[in-house]
Scaffold this motif. Sequence first.
Motif, PDB file in Angstrom:
ATOM      1  N   THR A  12       0.866  -1.173   0.000  1.00  0.00           N
ATOM      2  CA  THR A  12       0.000   0.000   0.000  1.00  0.00           C
ATOM      3  C   THR A  12       0.910   1.234   0.000  1.00  0.00           C
ATOM      4  OG1 THR A  12      -0.078   0.523   2.356  1.00  0.00           O
ATOM      5  CG2 THR A  12      -1.505  -1.267   1.608  1.00  0.00           C
ATOM      6  N   TYR A  13       0.337   2.413  -0.272  1.00  0.00           N
ATOM      7  CA  TYR A  13       1.171   3.617  -0.309  1.00  0.00           C
ATOM      8  C   TYR A  13       1.850   3.897   1.035  1.00  0.00           C
ATOM      9  CZ  TYR A  13      -0.128   4.867  -5.065  1.00  0.00           C
ATOM     10  OH  TYR A  13      -0.268   4.867  -6.424  1.00  0.00           O
ATOM     11  N   GLN A  14       1.301   3.346   2.110  1.00  0.00           N
ATOM     12  CA  GLN A  14       1.937   3.536   3.430  1.00  0.00           C
ATOM     13  C   GLN A  14       3.316   2.856   3.516  1.00  0.00           C
ATOM     14  OE1 GLN A  14      -1.752   2.495   4.558  1.00  0.00           O
ATOM     15  NE2 GLN A  14      -2.048   4.646   4.071  1.00  0.00           N
ATOM     16  N   ASP A  15       3.565   1.945   2.588  1.00  0.00           N
ATOM     17  CA  ASP A  15       4.847   1.220   2.606  1.00  0.00           C
ATOM     18  C   ASP A  15       5.960   1.978   1.890  1.00  0.00           C
ATOM     19  OD1 ASP A  15       3.702  -1.106   3.829  1.00  0.00           O
ATOM     20  OD2 ASP A  15       2.870  -1.666   1.887  1.00  0.00           O
ATOM     21  N   ILE A  16       5.608   3.107   1.268  1.00  0.00           N
ATOM     22  CA  ILE A  16       6.514   3.701   0.276  1.00  0.00           C
ATOM     23  C   ILE A  16       7.850   4.173   0.868  1.00  0.00           C
ATOM     24  CG2 ILE A  16       5.695   6.113   0.254  1.00  0.00           C
ATOM     25  CD1 ILE A  16       5.633   5.773  -2.887  1.00  0.00           C
ATOM     26  N   LYS A  46       5.785   6.293  -9.004  1.00  0.00           N
ATOM     27  CA  LYS A  46       5.388   5.794 -10.341  1.00  0.00           C
ATOM     28  C   LYS A  46       5.369   4.267 -10.351  1.00  0.00           C
ATOM     29  CE  LYS A  46       5.890   9.327 -13.669  1.00  0.00           C
ATOM     30  NZ  LYS A  46       6.591  10.521 -13.243  1.00  0.00           N
ATOM     31  N   TRP A  47       6.349   3.660  -9.664  1.00  0.00           N
ATOM     32  CA  TRP A  47       6.387   2.188  -9.587  1.00  0.00           C
ATOM     33  C   TRP A  47       5.150   1.675  -8.840  1.00  0.00           C
ATOM     34  CZ3 TRP A  47       7.658  -1.275  -5.312  1.00  0.00           C
ATOM     35  CH2 TRP A  47       7.879  -2.604  -5.713  1.00  0.00           C
ATOM     36  N   TYR A  48       4.776   2.371  -7.756  1.00  0.00           N
ATOM     37  CA  TYR A  48       3.580   1.966  -7.008  1.00  0.00           C
ATOM     38  C   TYR A  48       2.336   2.089  -7.887  1.00  0.00           C
ATOM     39  CZ  TYR A  48       5.335   1.140  -2.285  1.00  0.00           C
ATOM     40  OH  TYR A  48       5.952   0.594  -1.174  1.00  0.00           O
ATOM     41  N   GLU A  49       2.233   3.218  -8.620  1.00  0.00           N
ATOM     42  CA  GLU A  49       1.065   3.401  -9.506  1.00  0.00           C
ATOM     43  C   GLU A  49       0.946   2.217 -10.456  1.00  0.00           C
ATOM     44  OE1 GLU A  49       1.458   7.167 -11.561  1.00  0.00           O
ATOM     45  OE2 GLU A  49       1.499   8.157  -9.600  1.00  0.00           O
ATOM     46  N   LYS A  50       2.099   1.815 -10.995  1.00  0.00           N
ATOM     47  CA  LYS A  50       2.098   0.718 -11.961  1.00  0.00           C
ATOM     48  C   LYS A  50       1.672  -0.599 -11.300  1.00  0.00           C
ATOM     49  CE  LYS A  50       5.823  -0.887 -14.140  1.00  0.00           C
ATOM     50  NZ  LYS A  50       7.154  -0.777 -14.690  1.00  0.00           N
ATOM     51  N   ILE A  51       2.290  -0.922 -10.176  1.00  0.00           N
ATOM     52  CA  ILE A  51       2.004  -2.244  -9.596  1.00  0.00           C
ATOM     53  C   ILE A  51       0.656  -2.290  -8.893  1.00  0.00           C
ATOM     54  CG2 ILE A  51       4.428  -2.935  -9.354  1.00  0.00           C
ATOM     55  CD1 ILE A  51       3.993  -2.392  -6.285  1.00  0.00           C
ATOM     56  N   LEU A  52       0.160  -1.124  -8.435  1.00  0.00           N
ATOM     57  CA  LEU A  52      -1.118  -1.147  -7.714  1.00  0.00           C
ATOM     58  C   LEU A  52      -2.315  -1.083  -8.663  1.00  0.00           C
ATOM     59  CD1 LEU A  52      -0.394   1.100  -4.585  1.00  0.00           C
ATOM     60  CD2 LEU A  52      -0.246  -1.366  -4.802  1.00  0.00           C
ATOM     61  N   THR A  53      -2.097  -0.615  -9.892  1.00  0.00           N
ATOM     62  CA  THR A  53      -3.220  -0.541 -10.826  1.00  0.00           C
ATOM     63  C   THR A  53      -3.243  -1.733 -11.773  1.00  0.00           C
ATOM     64  OG1 THR A  53      -1.880   0.879 -12.229  1.00  0.00           O
ATOM     65  CG2 THR A  53      -3.497   1.972 -10.820  1.00  0.00           C
ATOM     66  N   SER A  54      -2.120  -2.387 -11.950  1.00  0.00           N
ATOM     67  CA  SER A  54      -2.093  -3.578 -12.788  1.00  0.00           C
ATOM     68  C   SER A  54      -1.128  -4.571 -12.176  1.00  0.00           C
ATOM     69  CB  SER A  54      -1.629  -3.213 -14.202  1.00  0.00           C
ATOM     70  OG  SER A  54      -1.201  -4.376 -14.864  1.00  0.00           O
ATOM     71  N   ASP A  55      -1.608  -5.757 -11.901  1.00  0.00           N
ATOM     72  CA  ASP A  55      -0.733  -6.737 -11.264  1.00  0.00           C
ATOM     73  C   ASP A  55      -0.208  -7.749 -12.291  1.00  0.00           C
ATOM     74  OD1 ASP A  55      -3.327  -8.815  -9.791  1.00  0.00           O
ATOM     75  OD2 ASP A  55      -3.039  -8.015 -11.785  1.00  0.00           O
TER      76      ASP A  55
END
Length: 177
Positions: A12-16, A46-55
Motif C-alpha cells: 500500500t502507499y503507506q509502505d513507500i 510511479k512504480w507503485y502506480e504501476k504495480i497497484l493498478t495492474s498486477d
Amino acid sequence: MDIKEICLRALTYQDIDKTLQWHNDTNIVDFYSGHPFPVNLEMERKWYEKILTSDFPTSVFGIEHVKDQKLIGITVLRDINMINRNAECGIYIGDKAYLGRGLATDALELIVRFSFMKLGLNRIFAIIRADNISSIKLFEKIGFEREGILREHVFKDGTFIDQIIFGLLRKQIDEIS
Ligand SMILES: CC(C)(COP(=O)(O)OP(=O)(O)OC[C@H]1O[C@@H](n2cnc3c(N)ncnc32)[C@H](O)[C@@H]1OP(=O)(O)O)[C@@H](O)C(=O)NCCC(=O)NCCS
C-alpha cells in the motif's frame, strides 16, 4: 499447511518510505534488481502506480511479519507468461533485523505455492549472481535446480560476474495444499 511467521500481502502507499529506502540499499539492489541507479520518491511513486493498478504480468507482494505487523521484505513474480506458464521470481528481506531467521524460506514457499496453485504456472525460475551464496542456498533449499550459467552477465565494480539460472517445475512439488 503449517502456520508461518510471515504472510504475503499487497503493498500500500503507506509502505513507500520503507521500500524507497530498500530500493536505495546497495546490499539489496546489487543482488535483487541489479541496476546501479538511485531511486527517488517520484520514481518510487510511479512504480507503485504501476504495480497497484495492474498486477500483470508482474505481481508484487509485501512480506509481512504477522506478529510484529511489519513489512520486512518483498517477493515478486516478473514476466508472467500465461502461454508458456512460467515466470521469474525474486525476493529480498529489507529489514535486516529479520535476516537469517528462515523467513525468506517461508516467503519463497508461499510464492511458489501461489505460482503453481493459484496462477497455474508450470515453471518458475530465478537468475542469481554466482557470488550470492545466501540466495543460492535459499532457492536450492526449496528445490530449485541449477539449469545453466549466464557467463559474465553482470558488470559490478569493474568486474563481470556469472549468473546462475535456477528453475523449479510444478511436477517437482509433491505436497502442495
Ligand atoms: C537472499 C535472502 C532473501 C535470504 O534471506 P535470509 O533471511 O537469510 O533467508 P533464510 O533465513 O530463509 O535462509 C535461507 C538459507 O540461506 C542460508 N544463508 C543465509 N545467509 C547466509 C550467508 N550469509 N551465508 C551462507 N548461507 C546463508 C541460511 O543458512 C538458509 O539455509 P539453511 O536453512 O540451510 O541454513 C537475503 O539475503 C536477501 O534479501 N538478500 C539480498 C537480495 C537477494 O539477493 N535476493 C535474491 C535474488 S532474487
